[in-house]
Every structure is written in C-alpha cells, then in structure tokens.
Scaffold this active site. Structure first.
Site, short mmCIF file in Angstrom:
data_model
loop_
_atom_site.label_atom_id
_atom_site.label_comp_id
_atom_site.label_asym_id
_atom_site.label_seq_id
_atom_site.Cartn_x
_atom_site.Cartn_y
_atom_site.Cartn_z
N HIS A 307 -38.21 -86.25 30.02
CA HIS A 307 -38.13 -85.18 29.01
C HIS A 307 -39.50 -84.84 28.43
CE1 HIS A 307 -33.85 -85.18 29.28
NE2 HIS A 307 -33.73 -86.43 28.86
N ASP A 343 -31.04 -88.52 36.87
CA ASP A 343 -30.60 -88.85 35.51
C ASP A 343 -29.55 -87.81 35.09
OD1 ASP A 343 -31.82 -90.43 32.85
OD2 ASP A 343 -30.99 -88.46 32.36
N HIS A 345 -29.35 -86.21 32.45
CA HIS A 345 -29.98 -85.12 31.71
C HIS A 345 -30.98 -84.38 32.58
CE1 HIS A 345 -28.89 -88.23 28.64
NE2 HIS A 345 -28.37 -87.16 28.05
N ASP A 432 -27.24 -92.89 33.50
CA ASP A 432 -26.39 -92.31 32.45
C ASP A 432 -25.38 -91.31 33.03
OD1 ASP A 432 -28.58 -90.70 32.99
OD2 ASP A 432 -29.33 -90.66 30.94
N1 Q9C Z 1 -27.55 -89.70 19.89
C1 Q9C Z 1 -32.84 -89.96 28.77
O1 Q9C Z 1 -31.78 -90.26 29.28
N2 Q9C Z 1 -30.21 -87.06 22.56
N3 Q9C Z 1 -32.90 -89.29 27.61
C2 Q9C Z 1 -29.29 -88.11 22.30
C3 Q9C Z 1 -27.30 -88.91 21.07
C4 Q9C Z 1 -31.29 -87.39 23.43
C5 Q9C Z 1 -31.73 -88.87 26.89
C6 Q9C Z 1 -28.31 -87.77 21.24
C7 Q9C Z 1 -30.88 -87.86 24.79
C8 Q9C Z 1 -32.08 -88.19 25.62
C9 Q9C Z 1 -34.11 -90.35 29.42
ZN ZN Z 2 -30.75 -89.24 30.61
#
Ligand code: Q9C
Ligand code: ZN
Length: 507
Positions: A307, A343, A345, A432
C-alpha cells in the site's frame, strides 16, 4: 512417465551426448571426474543449475566432474509454462530455442545448445549409480528486527480495535517454516537507503526516520503516532496542479503524518522505522538470492509494503518492499519484471509506483475495491498510462470468492504474465484472502494456497516471494507452508519434504 518428461529426458540425454563429444575432442579444459551417465532424466536440479549459471555451457563442467547430478524427480515438466507443458512435443524445441523464457536462462540455454550443434540424436549412456541425498531447501529470509514495530491498536471507523498487523504474524510463519524442515532460515544483509530512494520520495524516508524523535521532542504523551488530518483531493479542488504541488510539507508532526499518510491504520511506534527498514533489507536479500541463482526465495517481510506509494505510507505499510525489489531486479538484469499481487487488498502503492512504466508489469487479484480497502484504486479499468499503458492489470474479485473461482482468475493473471518477457517474478503474497481472515472478504482455503503456489511455480520463472498481509493467526503458518511447498512442486499433504536420493537405473 508423462510425454512432457519423456521429451525433456531426450533433451538431457542430448546433453550427455554433447558431454561425450566434448570429452572426446578435448574441447573442454575441465577434467572429467564423474560418470557422464549422471545425465539421466530431467529434474529440478537441472533447471536450477541452468538458472544459476544462465547457460548450459557453464553447467557442462559441473556435470563432467560430478559436482552436479541431474536426477529424475521429474518436476521440470511441472515448472514449465502451462502452454509448453500442454504441448509436450514442442517442449524440447522451445527449451532449446529459449522461447519459454525470453531474455533469461532459456535464451542462454538455447544459445548454448545451438553453439554446441544440437542434432537431435538420442544417446543412452549406460551406467548406474546411487545419488547423494538431494535437498535444495528454499531459503527464508527473516530477522527479529520487525518486532520493533509493535502496534497495539488500530482504528476501525474511528473506534480503537486491537491491531491486526502484529509481530506474532511473522513469528508464526517463521515457526511453521522452521518446523517443516524443508526451508532454511537466513538473516538479511543491510542494504542502505539507495534502493529505497530508487522508488520512494526522499521526504517519506526522512519523515519516517524523524517522526518518533519529533514525538519525543514535542513531549506528545502518546505511545504511538497516528494522523487525524489528511490532505485529500477535495481540499485542493480547482487549484492548479503546479500550485498544489508547491504546497509545503507541514512542520507539526501531526500534520506531517497526514501529509505522508493514506489512513490511520499504521501507527508509528518507537521501533517502526527500523522495522520498516528491516523489511526492505529482507526483500532485497531475497532478491539477491534469486539474482545469485536460487530458483525461488521467500522474504518474510514485516511490516508489509504494497500500500506504500512513492510518497505515501498507509495500510500497515511504510516502504513498498515488493516495488523496491522489482526496481532492484530491473537495475541488475535489464530484464522486464512482473509483480503478481495476491494479497486480498489491491496494492495501490505498487500500482502507483509503476503506473507509467512498461518495464515492470503489475498484476493484482483482490477483493473488489467497491467493497474493501483501499476503496479508491484497484478497479479493472486501471491499466496504466503513457509507456505503462497495458502494464497494469487488476482482477477485482466478488464477495466470498472460493478456491475454484479464485484459481480460474489466477490462470488469466498468469497468462498475462507469461506473455511478458522476463525470467523473474515478484510475488506479493498475502493470506488475507483466507476464509477466516478478520479483515478480508474472500473465502480461500489452505488447499487453495497450495494449488495457487503450484500454479505460480509452474510458470517456470524464478520467484522472489515477499510477505504482505494475512491476519488469521491460527492458519497463517499452515497457509504459508502450503503456498511455498506448492510453489516448490511438493505434494499437498504429507508433512515435511522427503529428502531426495535413490538409484537411477541404467538404460
Ligand atoms: N481495522 C495489508 O493487508 N484498513 N494491509 C483496516 C480494519 C487497512 C491491509 C481497517 C487494511 C490494510 C498489507
Ligand atoms: Zn491485505
């Protein structure tokens, strides 16, 4: 034996013939210390050796003095691109012509083959010998330095919730891979800031280095630093690009955190900067191993990276480990590099960094950003611009997509990658996508990860595999083990890898 293997066996037998000829003609200054008959069958060590030295020519001396043994574990066919594997009659020609991995080891092998005058004769070399145990353990780059980044809480829609991206994640994966026995843990080497600055704005690096000291200097009574104010697009609406670009970075550390950040999910702790630097060192050491000839290596990067954009941290990420690795590979090889991001995301940072470039192909499968973070990027119509037009491919997935659906989409993604020249693939590996992940919304299983790894390994490219997300701690270790053993061509079940060895029959 399958057709593909038979064909490749033919190829290796031809290598045996060349060896005999070279020996007879004394064209090769290398002493012959071992039985040429070691050249039987086609297996993993063969392709690994070709990769290591980038050409058959350099493998030959090793074969001659018996330092290298080609066994018939038979997984070479599995590691060739799908299209080659499905047309076994063409596999040998493609291998020799080098068209299965243009610009890389395949081309070198092809050049060597032509230079040595391949005439298609099958030569059987009578011999029998017992192989030494063969155990090419995949290297896992890991360091404890990640522990300095130890967030306790993140916010979910403004409410503090327990942090997902915690040190335990890396410890669980490390322990699972160590227990497996099929992997070798190695420490990263320190790489300095040049490779980071090849990708990131120097201001981001400076901010991350200075942030915690600034918190201490300003006596902010917090045990972590998170922004609450971000310079978002609407604030600058109607102002010229040049005017917006000239806005100065704030002086207050709170303002700076928003300036360099996307969101509130990555709290800065006292050890965050060093941990983020260590993740880059892990990624670059993993890259070094593959550049030095490993078929695949895995970097247990933490914090993750995909990200993070050139001038922005966010989404648990500070430096973009995969982008830094890809840039280093381009610089070292002059080849094109592909990044496959699995991933859950979308890797908005990686996409941003290579948006206008055609030398790094970014291909991502992820939950549709209509539903999931990072919301603002990751749609299918984002294909890159300028020279980069067509070098960015997004595959947004539907809610709760299962193994079968995911793997079918993966095949399209891999198809796009195999259309691109280059011998090295960087994998941004997230777990994830798991059906129990607390922040994902897809539905993959541990078996799905094994098959995903197998298909990615079967591309036949050397793999720089870098850890991104994955937050279901209970399955993280097993999922990593499954994916990596799949990529190695190991069977799904059955615990640790079997040591090699055994007897090769004479013809
Ligand atoms: N509390 C990676 O998997 N927002 N990043 C989370 C939930 C950010 C994920 C909200 C998610 C980032 C590397
Ligand atoms: Zn992720």
């Amino acid at each position: 034996m399958e057709d593909g293997q038979a064909n490749l066996g033919f190829d290796v037998a031809w290598v045996g013939k060349v060896l005999l000829e070279r020996q007879a003609e004394e064209r090769d200054p290398v002493r012959c210390g071992g039985p040429v008959g070691a050249v039987v069958g086609a297996g993993h060590p063969f392709i690994q050796a070709v990769h290591r030295v980038a050409g058959l020519d350099a493998v030959l001396p090793q074969l001659l003095d018996g330092r290298l043994v080609l066994d018939d574990h038979g997984d070479l066919a599995q590691r060739l691109p799908v299209r080659v594997r499905d047309r076994p009659e063409g596999a040998l020609d493609q291998l020799l012509e080098g068209s299965y991995a243009s610009g890389g080891a395949g081309e070198a092998a092809g050049r060597a083959a032509r230079a040595l005058g391949h005439d298609g004769q099958i030569v059987a070399t009578p011999f029998q010998r017992t192989l030494p145990p063969y155990d090419p353990r995949v290297k896992v780059v890991h360091t404890d330095r990640h522990r300095g980044h130890d967030p306790q809480v993140e916010t979910y829609l403004g409410v503090p919730v327990p942090a997902c991206e915690v040190p335990q994640r890396a410890e669980i994966i490390r322990d699972a891979l160590a227990a497996d026995g099929g992997f070798e843990l190695v420490d990263p080497t320190v790489h300095g800031t040049d490779p980071i600055l090849a990708v990131h704005d120097p201001g981001l690096l400076r901010f991350l280095e200075e942030a915690w000291p600034a918190v201490e200097r300003q006596r902010i009574e917090r045990d972590f630093l998170v922004a609450d104010t971000y310079p978002t697009r609407g604030m600058f609406a109607g102002m010229s690009e040049a005017f917006v670009a000239a806005r100065p970075e704030p002086v207050a550390v709170g303002g700076r955190t928003g300036w360099w950040g996307l969101d509130s999910s990555n709290p800065i702790r006292p050890g965050t900067y060093d941990a983020a630097r260590s993740a880059v060192d892990v990624a670059l050491t993993t890259t070094d191993l593959v550049l030095a000839g490993e078929t695949a290596a895995y970097g247990l990067c933490r914090p993750p990276g995909h990200h993070a954009a050139a001038a922005m941290a966010g989404g648990y990420c500070f430096f973009n480990n995969a982008a830094i690795a890809a840039e280093a590979i381009v610089a070292a090889t002059g080849e094109r590099v592909a990044i496959l991001d699995v991933d859950v995301h979308h890797g908005n940072g990686t996409q941003q960094i290579f948006w206008r470039r055609d030398d790094v192909l970014y291909v991502s499968l992820h939950a549709d950003p209509k539903r999931l973070y990072p919301f603002f990027l990751g749609h299918a119509d984002e294909i890159g611009e300028g020279r980069g037009h067509g070098a960015n491919r997004n595959f947004p997935m539907g809610l709760r997509a299962d193994d079968a659906t995911y793997l079918a989409t993966l095949d399209s993604a891999l198809e796009r990658i195999s259309d691109e020249p280059g011998s090295i693939l960087v994998v941004s590996l997230g777990f994830d996508t798991f059906h129990l992940d607390p922040i994902g919304d897809l539905a993959l299983t541990t078996d799905g990860y094994h098959e995903m790894g197998r298909r990615v390994g079967a591309l036949g490219r050397r793999l720089v595999i870098l850890q991104e997300g994955g937050y279901h701690l209970g399955a993280l270790g097993e999922n990593a083990r499954a994916w990596l053993s799949g990529a190695e061509g190991r069977p799904a079940a059955g615990g640790s890898r079997e040591p090699g060895g055994g007897t090769i029959p004479g013809p």
